[in-house]
Design a protein around this motif. Structure first.
Motif, short mmCIF file in Angstrom:
data_model
loop_
_atom_site.label_atom_id
_atom_site.label_comp_id
_atom_site.label_asym_id
_atom_site.label_seq_id
_atom_site.Cartn_x
_atom_site.Cartn_y
_atom_site.Cartn_z
N GLU A 107 40.05 32.17 13.53
CA GLU A 107 39.88 31.10 14.51
C GLU A 107 38.40 30.74 14.66
N ALA A 108 37.53 31.75 14.66
CA ALA A 108 36.10 31.48 14.78
C ALA A 108 35.60 30.69 13.56
N LEU A 109 36.07 31.08 12.37
CA LEU A 109 35.59 30.43 11.15
C LEU A 109 36.25 29.08 10.92
N SER A 110 37.28 28.75 11.70
CA SER A 110 37.90 27.43 11.56
C SER A 110 37.22 26.38 12.42
N LEU A 111 36.26 26.78 13.25
CA LEU A 111 35.54 25.81 14.08
C LEU A 111 34.73 24.87 13.19
N THR A 112 34.65 23.63 13.61
CA THR A 112 33.91 22.62 12.85
C THR A 112 32.58 22.32 13.52
N GLY A 113 31.75 21.57 12.81
CA GLY A 113 30.48 21.16 13.39
C GLY A 113 30.67 20.38 14.67
N ARG A 114 31.73 19.56 14.72
CA ARG A 114 31.99 18.74 15.91
C ARG A 114 32.42 19.60 17.10
N SER A 115 33.14 20.71 16.81
CA SER A 115 33.67 21.54 17.90
C SER A 115 32.76 22.71 18.25
N ALA A 116 31.52 22.71 17.75
CA ALA A 116 30.59 23.81 18.00
C ALA A 116 30.39 24.02 19.50
N PRO A 117 30.61 25.24 19.99
CA PRO A 117 30.41 25.52 21.42
C PRO A 117 28.94 25.74 21.75
N THR A 118 28.20 24.68 21.89
CA THR A 118 26.78 24.74 22.21
C THR A 118 26.59 24.83 23.72
N PRO A 119 25.36 25.09 24.20
CA PRO A 119 25.14 25.17 25.65
C PRO A 119 25.68 23.95 26.38
N GLY A 120 26.39 24.20 27.46
CA GLY A 120 27.03 23.13 28.22
C GLY A 120 28.51 23.00 27.93
N THR A 121 28.96 23.56 26.80
CA THR A 121 30.39 23.54 26.49
C THR A 121 31.11 24.51 27.42
N GLU A 122 32.15 24.05 28.08
CA GLU A 122 32.86 24.90 29.04
C GLU A 122 34.13 25.52 28.47
N THR A 123 34.80 24.80 27.55
CA THR A 123 36.04 25.32 26.99
C THR A 123 36.10 25.00 25.50
N LEU A 124 36.89 25.79 24.80
CA LEU A 124 37.19 25.55 23.40
C LEU A 124 38.69 25.40 23.25
N ARG A 125 39.11 24.42 22.45
CA ARG A 125 40.53 24.28 22.13
C ARG A 125 40.76 24.97 20.78
N ILE A 126 41.56 26.01 20.81
CA ILE A 126 41.78 26.85 19.63
C ILE A 126 43.24 26.74 19.19
N THR A 127 43.45 26.55 17.90
CA THR A 127 44.79 26.59 17.33
C THR A 127 44.95 27.92 16.63
N GLY A 128 45.86 28.74 17.14
CA GLY A 128 46.04 30.08 16.61
C GLY A 128 47.30 30.24 15.80
N LYS A 129 47.83 31.46 15.80
CA LYS A 129 49.03 31.77 15.03
C LYS A 129 50.20 30.91 15.48
N GLY A 130 51.01 30.51 14.51
CA GLY A 130 52.18 29.71 14.82
C GLY A 130 51.85 28.31 15.27
N GLY A 131 50.60 27.88 15.07
CA GLY A 131 50.20 26.54 15.49
C GLY A 131 50.06 26.38 16.99
N ARG A 132 50.06 27.51 17.72
CA ARG A 132 49.94 27.43 19.17
C ARG A 132 48.50 27.11 19.56
N THR A 133 48.34 26.16 20.47
CA THR A 133 47.02 25.72 20.93
C THR A 133 46.74 26.29 22.31
N ARG A 134 45.50 26.73 22.50
CA ARG A 134 45.13 27.27 23.81
C ARG A 134 43.69 26.86 24.12
N LEU A 135 43.36 26.87 25.40
CA LEU A 135 42.00 26.62 25.85
C LEU A 135 41.37 27.94 26.25
N VAL A 136 40.16 28.20 25.79
CA VAL A 136 39.46 29.41 26.19
C VAL A 136 38.12 29.01 26.79
#
Length: 329
Positions: free
Chosen positions: A171-200
């Protein structure tokens, strides 16, 4: 005798042809890994060898259609006597069910008997998180052993994501340049096993670690390309992260269980120990079932019992250590 020759001896031609077709199906359509195919073929070969002795002759497909649950239990019992552990027996039964189910879908047999056999119970292995102080040392860029500062910062950013957000390495290595969690980012939308999406949620320290990596990186990640890059600018391989972690744990004297995935375990265990509720941790980890998350309560219980055994006078006595005298009352 080779494995392939042993299979031919222990089955009739129609069964041998069916095994080959089943393996082709698993490899081409199901895309199972080569190691899994080898293990499945070995398990089926062992079963056919057992049937040859059990029936007095190599089995044909018509013989497979007449099998009863007792035949499968006899095979598992023999494998157990030969020293096979529960995990191997469960995998073997799974492979047999796959093969017989393949034959059933073709209309060759009725595979009900195999489904009626209960798989051996597996002892659930508890996750092995690292301590909080060890986790903080592992994610510190200054702990890196790399000559290139940007590579040390990159590895620290990846490990900080695993521990700070509870991500899987994929999941960490699937992040893109656009989705980079830089300072000020509050949440990340992650697509995990089974295609399930979650906010962290993203801790400030995570954004700072990613920003430090981007500031030092000699390459610029493309918006839709991978955020984390290898030494030549291509996608970062999970093996490189695992290798970096192995070097760190060797330098820090940590056990082999201190893997990148152990940081995800640490995320969950330390949240639970800090008062986090199980449902929230389930959502943060992206587990489909609460029972998967509940294993961390067992980890926390084991930690508390270990602390009791170490610190409590009765615990020390039970462990063969004589406690200092304590006052009455």
């Amino acid at each position: 005798m080779t494995d392939a020759a042993a299979l031919l001896v222990c089955a009739r031609p129609d069964v041998n042809a069916a095994v080959s077709q089943w393996l082709d199906h698993l490899g081409s359509e199901r895309r199972l890994a080569d190691k899994t195919l080898v293990a499945y073929e070995r398990d089926v070969r062992q079963f056919l060898r057992f049937l040859t002795m059990h029936l007095g002759a190599p089995p044909a497909i018509s013989d497979l259609d007449r099998l009863s649950p007792r035949d499968f239990r006899g095979f598992l019992a023999e494998r157990r006597r030969a020293g096979a552990e529960s995990r191997s027996l469960a995998r073997g039964l799974s492979g047999l069910r796959s093969f017989l189910g393949f034959l059933e879908r073709r209309g060759d047999i009725d595979a009900t008997a195999a489904g009626a056999v209960r798989a051996p119970r597996l002892k659930r292995a508890l996750p092995k998180p690292v301590r909080a102080d060890e986790a903080l040392t592992l994610v510190d860029a200054d702990s890196g052993l790399d000559a290139e500062p940007w590579i040390a910062a990159r590895n620290a950013a990846v490990l900080t994501l695993l521990y700070g957000c509870g991500l899987r390495i994929s999941e960490a290595l699937s992040l893109t340049g656009r989705s980079a969690p830089t300072p000020g980012t509050e949440t990340l939308r992650i697509t995990g096993k089974g295609g399930r999406t979650r906010l962290v949620p993203v801790l400030p320290v995570v954004g700072e670690a990613v920003a430090a990596y981007l500031a030092l990186c000699p390459f610029t990640p493309e918006p839709e390309g991978p955020l984390f890059l290898g030494a030549r600018g291509g996608p970062l391989s999970p093996r490189i992260v695992q290798y970096a972690m192995a070097r760190l744990r060797g330098a820090l004297g940590l056990p082999d269980s201190a893997t990148p995935h152990a940081l995800r375990h640490s995320f969950a265990t330390h949240l639970l120990a800090g008062g986090g509720d199980l449902r929230t941790i389930q959502e943060l980890l992206g587990h489909a079932s609460l029972s998967t998350t509940q294993v961390y309560t067992e980890v926390d219980e084991a930690r508390l019992l270990a602390a009791y055994d170490t610190a409590h006078p009765r615990g020390r006595r039970a462990a063969g250590r004589t406690p200092k005298s304590v006052g009455s009352g």
